[in-house]
Design a protein around this motif. Structure first.
Motif, short mmCIF file in Angstrom:
data_model
loop_
_atom_site.label_atom_id
_atom_site.label_comp_id
_atom_site.label_asym_id
_atom_site.label_seq_id
_atom_site.Cartn_x
_atom_site.Cartn_y
_atom_site.Cartn_z
N PHE B 33 1.03 -0.84 0.25
CA PHE B 33 -0.22 -0.03 -0.17
C PHE B 33 0.30 1.51 0.07
N VAL B 34 0.05 2.12 -0.43
CA VAL B 34 1.47 3.46 0.54
C VAL B 34 0.65 4.68 1.14
N ILE B 35 1.09 5.54 1.63
CA ILE B 35 0.69 6.76 2.36
C ILE B 35 0.65 8.32 1.34
N LEU B 36 -0.22 8.53 1.49
CA LEU B 36 -0.61 10.03 1.35
C LEU B 36 -1.12 11.08 2.08
N ARG B 37 -0.64 12.39 1.64
CA ARG B 37 -0.79 12.75 2.43
C ARG B 37 -1.32 14.57 1.08
N ILE B 38 -2.28 14.78 0.66
CA ILE B 38 -2.79 16.43 0.29
C ILE B 38 -2.36 17.62 -0.02
N HIS B 39 -2.39 17.57 1.86
CA HIS B 39 -1.82 19.21 1.94
C HIS B 39 -0.95 20.12 3.18
N GLU B 40 -0.80 20.73 3.59
CA GLU B 40 0.25 21.27 4.68
C GLU B 40 -0.25 20.79 6.05
N GLU B 41 -1.52 20.46 6.15
CA GLU B 41 -2.35 20.36 7.58
C GLU B 41 -3.24 19.11 8.17
N GLY B 42 -2.57 18.22 6.45
CA GLY B 42 -3.26 17.21 6.18
C GLY B 42 -2.45 15.78 7.11
N GLU B 43 -3.76 15.29 7.06
CA GLU B 43 -3.11 13.55 7.97
C GLU B 43 -2.18 12.49 6.56
N ARG B 44 -1.69 11.70 7.62
CA ARG B 44 -1.63 10.72 6.47
C ARG B 44 -2.23 9.35 6.56
N ILE B 45 -2.65 8.89 5.32
CA ILE B 45 -3.22 8.10 5.10
C ILE B 45 -3.15 6.69 4.56
N GLU B 50 -3.80 -0.54 -6.24
CA GLU B 50 -4.48 -1.29 -6.99
C GLU B 50 -3.58 -2.02 -8.30
N ASN B 51 -2.77 -1.30 -9.02
CA ASN B 51 -1.62 -1.86 -9.45
C ASN B 51 -0.91 -1.01 -9.94
N SER B 52 0.17 -1.23 -10.87
CA SER B 52 1.40 -0.54 -11.07
C SER B 52 2.00 -1.22 -12.66
N GLU B 53 2.49 0.40 -13.00
CA GLU B 53 2.80 0.48 -14.87
C GLU B 53 4.00 0.57 -14.32
N PRO B 54 4.87 -0.14 -14.17
CA PRO B 54 7.11 0.40 -14.13
C PRO B 54 7.00 0.51 -15.27
N ALA B 55 6.99 0.39 -16.52
CA ALA B 55 6.96 1.19 -17.77
C ALA B 55 7.05 2.46 -17.89
N ARG B 56 6.05 2.34 -17.42
CA ARG B 56 5.31 3.95 -17.36
C ARG B 56 5.15 5.12 -16.08
N GLY B 57 5.84 4.28 -15.19
CA GLY B 57 6.34 5.52 -14.08
C GLY B 57 5.09 5.94 -13.00
N THR B 58 4.07 5.05 -13.30
CA THR B 58 2.50 5.35 -12.57
C THR B 58 2.17 4.06 -11.42
N ILE B 59 1.22 4.74 -10.54
CA ILE B 59 0.64 3.64 -9.38
C ILE B 59 -0.98 3.91 -10.21
N ASN B 60 -1.72 2.61 -9.62
CA ASN B 60 -3.64 2.99 -9.59
C ASN B 60 -3.20 2.94 -8.08
N ILE B 61 -4.55 3.70 -8.02
CA ILE B 61 -4.80 3.43 -5.84
C ILE B 61 -6.43 4.19 -6.53
N VAL B 62 -6.72 3.65 -5.53
CA VAL B 62 -8.48 3.72 -5.17
C VAL B 62 -9.01 3.47 -4.14
#
Lengths: 482, 300
Positions: B33-45, B50-62
């Motif tokens: 899984f990943v942990i993310l934070r969306i703004h400066e006062e944000g929490e970490r969740i 769901e998936n990733s595409e290494p060649a494209r350098g992207t991950i899918n999150i749901v």
């Protein structure tokens, strides 16, 4: 010529110096500061600093420097304060210590420089920590950090962790002309300096300025990288082309006591409690999104006697706790916390329940903490740590009503780097094996130091390891010999 | 900053984001899984990958909207950026050829179950998948799950799609039919995982669940994500998130996850209040603008 033979710049004769009392650190009144997160100590004025500096006995064999983990040339910087060359004093400290504004505040001087000060045989030791802090703050006010100009070597070093040990390595190596990139797992740089040590002891602004200074010297930083997960040590040394790696990942997972009720709501580890407060600013909820339990009017206790324990309970007090207890199973003499912190905590009204240990956390039957059943202890024979072992006194159980309990009894090794780096040797407790002098690990080109090698220790010991590692990394990169 | 390459609702309140995160994309494995934070006062969740595409350098999150942070996150769109994304965290799923594996995905948990099901299929297992949701609209990744399963069973609580009932009804049928099951992997709400665990415990079927306790740093420092496993503290971020379901104390997990319910509700209420006010202000502004435009028109 050695400096010892040089004529002293100190106008006071030796006999007079010992008569000058140790200057008191101006501080916020205890009753005020117990309710705010502003820094407790306010810092010396130039006059106070000079008044303190003249007390230095200028020993021919300066035990202060010898006992300093990073070898700060105390006698020399103090003499520069005496003559009023404060910037010169700051530059002198920086030769050995890249983080003086930080160590001047959080280093346990009584265990190092001040503990070995000759003055302390008769009177109070020289206030070396206060003086270090003074010159670092003075230099910052003047805005005159000197960024050294060095010849690039073309070598690249990855530093894992931006805590005190990693920053020391980065600061030392960038000054040798190497390229340095520091990887940090969290979203903010500084490691324990930001998630662990509270604002009232170490303002975050100090760390931000330190980081700006290091950026100015050319150090690169990358946050949100968990080395071992986001990228491995092997990938850093392979695809990413680093010539050496320093692992300074710091303290690991908190230890618990394994007593009944430890999973109740209201029981925190000190790391979580402090991270919520310091890193996530949960005390500013709902302006900040991370929540924490409301401590207003509540009884809060911390279990443990180290700096982390005191940081946690003094934070709880500032967040409105009605009663704030330290529960420690040994006595005052064995408490590992910095002397000044214990003193400050007592002034602020923290209730120390010494020779006491919880045996069970009590519940309201719905999963929430209501108190701790504690037992009184007495000291028996010395244990493996050399300290007298606490032994429970039969029939001394009593219940302490609590809404929140914070467990601060130490940490164990974080396994992420070790488990993803083949051939990296660890000891029985899971910490990384590193040579005590060179900080070399069992993997070529990989060095380690700080809490991930020693287990929980202090900022200055981690910096000492960083210092040794930097010199050993430089030697390795210069000679190519392992 | 991490750029959102593509954002799309999979179901009401459930959104998939394709995020530019090349380092994470290279390393991601099923179960992490990943942990993310969306703004400066944000929490970490913590959020499911769901998936990733290494060649494209992207991950899918749901992401499913639940509290303030997930609502804010789901208001982001293609081209927006996320402040912090760190990972991949946690130990990957243990992928091997077990024989026949039943993969159970409940609600948004299906997104976490999907890459594991795919990897188990690639490892040669016979994969029987059960996907459950409250109603037809909330069934996600049906096509994807079907593609990696030898059989896919779907249940909805209200019977609005496929079979009415719970994922455990399907699991009970499989067990009752005498289907040989070597492993069950269950990802979803705690009540669902607990029900699956109780059912397979009696049958002695090895069962793995992916836990989602309260978490802050996710890197093995704070200890907030501790779960009681066999009576001992283990940490979901470094020892998990997958655990042997028969050793997990689900009651403690439920209790600890409720620790900040009041605060979460307060945060959400405040968020809704502000959002409502902004919408009203916007309406007033628009009304004023329309009014002033029409006045100007009159003058002309």
């Amino acid at each position: 010529m050695s400096t010892t033979a040089k004529k002293s710049q100190n106008p006071l004769p030796m006999k007079e110096r010992i008569k000058v009392p140790r200057q008191l650190m101006p501080e916020q009144p205890a009753e005020e500061r117990a309710h705010n997160f502003e820094e407790v100590n306010l810092g010396f004025s130039p006059e106070l600093a000079q008044q303190e500096a003249v007390r230095c006995l200028e020993c021919a064999k300066p035990t202060c420097t010898v006992s300093c983990p990073v070898g700060v040339k105390v006698k020399e910087f103090v003499e520069l304060i005496v003559v009023g060359d404060f910037l010169g004093a700051a530059a002198k400290i920086r030769e050995d210590n890249v983080l003086p504004a930080i160590t001047g505040r959080v280093c346990p001087q009584e265990d190092h420089c001040e503990g070995k000060c000759l003055l302390s045989k008769k009177v109070k030791p020289l206030g070396i920590g206060y003086l270090e802090r003074f010159v670092a703050d003075y230099e910052k006010r003047m805005g005159t950090h000197v960024v050294p100009n060095v010849q690039p070597t073309g070598k690249k070093i990855a530093v894992v962790g931006s805590g005190p040990s990693g920053l020391t390595v980065a600061g030392d190596l960038i000054q040798k002309g190497h390229k340095v990139r520091v990887f940090e797992a969290l979203h903010e740089l500084g490691g324990v300096l930001v998630y662990g040590i509270p604002e009232f002891r170490l303002p975050k602004q100090i760390i931000r300025e330190q980081l700006d200074y290091m950026r100015g010297m050319g150090v690169d930083f990358e946050t949100d990288v968990v080395v071992g997960r986001t990228v491995t040590i092997d990938e850093l040394m392979g695809q990413e082309g680093y010539d050496a790696v320093y692992i300074g990942t710091g303290a690991g997972l908190p230890q618990f006591m394994n007593i009944p009720g430890e999973h109740l709501n209201g029981v925190y580890s000190a790391n979580e409690f402090l991270t919520r407060i310091n890193l996530m600013k949960a005390y500013k909820f709902p302006v900040y999104d991370e929540p924490m339990l409301d401590l207003h009017g509540k009884n809060v206790a911390v279990i443990g006697g180290g700096n982390t324990a005191l940081d946690a309970i003094r934070s709880a007090l500032r967040l409105g706790a009605a009663k704030a207890y330290v529960i420690y199973r040994r006595s005052d003499a064995e408490m590992p916390a910095r002397a000044e912190e214990v003193h400050h905590a007592r002034q602020e009204g923290i209730d120390f329940q010494m020779l006491t240990a919880p045996v069970e956390f009590l519940s309201d039957g719905k999963g929430w903490l209501t108190g701790a059943r504690c037992v009184r202890m007495e000291l028996g024979e010395p244990d493996a740590s050399g300290r007298r072992r606490p032994v429970p006194i039969q029939g001394s159980e009593f219940d302490l009503p609590l809404s929140v309990a914070v467990i601060a009894i130490g940490t164990s090794a974080n396994p992420i780097v070790q488990s993803t780096t083949p051939g990296l040797g660890t000891n029985k407790r899971g910490y990384i094996q590193a040579d005590e002098t060179s900080q070399r690990t069992t993997r070529k080109g990989v060095f380690a130091g700080g809490d991930i090698v020693t287990g929980s220790a202090t900022v200055i010991l981690a910096m000492g390891a960083g210092r040794r590692a930097a010199s050993s990394i430089h030697e390795y990169l210069t000679t190519g010999e392992w | 900053m991490f750029k959102i390459i593509h954002a799309q609702f999979l179901a009401p309140g459930i959104k998939r984001f394709v995020i530019e995160a090349p380092r994470i994309a290279r390393k991601q494995k099923p179960g992490q899984f990943v942990i993310l934070r969306i703004h400066e006062e944000g929490e970490r969740i913590p959020i499911t990958i769901e998936n990733s595409e290494p060649a494209r350098g992207t991950i899918n999150i749901v992401v499913q909207s639940a509290g303030k942070t997930t609502h804010l996150l789901n208001s982001l769109d293609t081209g927006d950026e996320i402040l912090d994304v760190v990972g991949p965290l946690g130990k990957p799923s243990e992928i091997a050829n077990y024989g026949t594996v039943v993969v159970v995905g409940g609600g948004v948990g299906t997104a976490m179950a999907y890459p594991t099901a795919a990897a188990l299929k690639r490892a040669g297992n016979r994969v029987l998948s059960i996907v459950g949701a409250r109603n037809k609209e909330l069934v996600i990744l049906e096509h994807e799950m079907r593609a990696v399963s030898d059989a896919l069973m779907i249940t909805t609580d209200d019977g609005s799609y496929a079979d009415k009932g719970f994922v455990t009804d399907k699991l009970r049928q499989l067990i009752g039919n005498g289907t040989r099951i070597d492993l069950v992997v269950a990802v979803g709400p705690i009540v669902m995982m607990r029900a699956v665990a109780e059912m397979t415990r009696k049958e002695n079927i090895h069962t793995v669940v992916s836990l989602n306790p309260i978490m802050i740093d996710g890197t093995g420092m704070c200890g907030g994500c501790r779960v009681l496993v066999d009576g001992k503290s283990e940490f979901a971020c470094v020892d998990g998130p997958e655990f042997d379901a028969h050793r997990v104390d689900f009651a403690v997990l439920v209790q600890r996850n409720a620790m900040y319910r009041d605060a979460e509700q307060r945060s959400m209420a405040e968020f809704e209040r502000v959002a409502k006010k902004e919408a009203e202000d916007y309406d007033v502004e628009r009304a004023c603008a329309v009014a002033s435009a029409s006045r100007q028109g009159d003058q002309q």
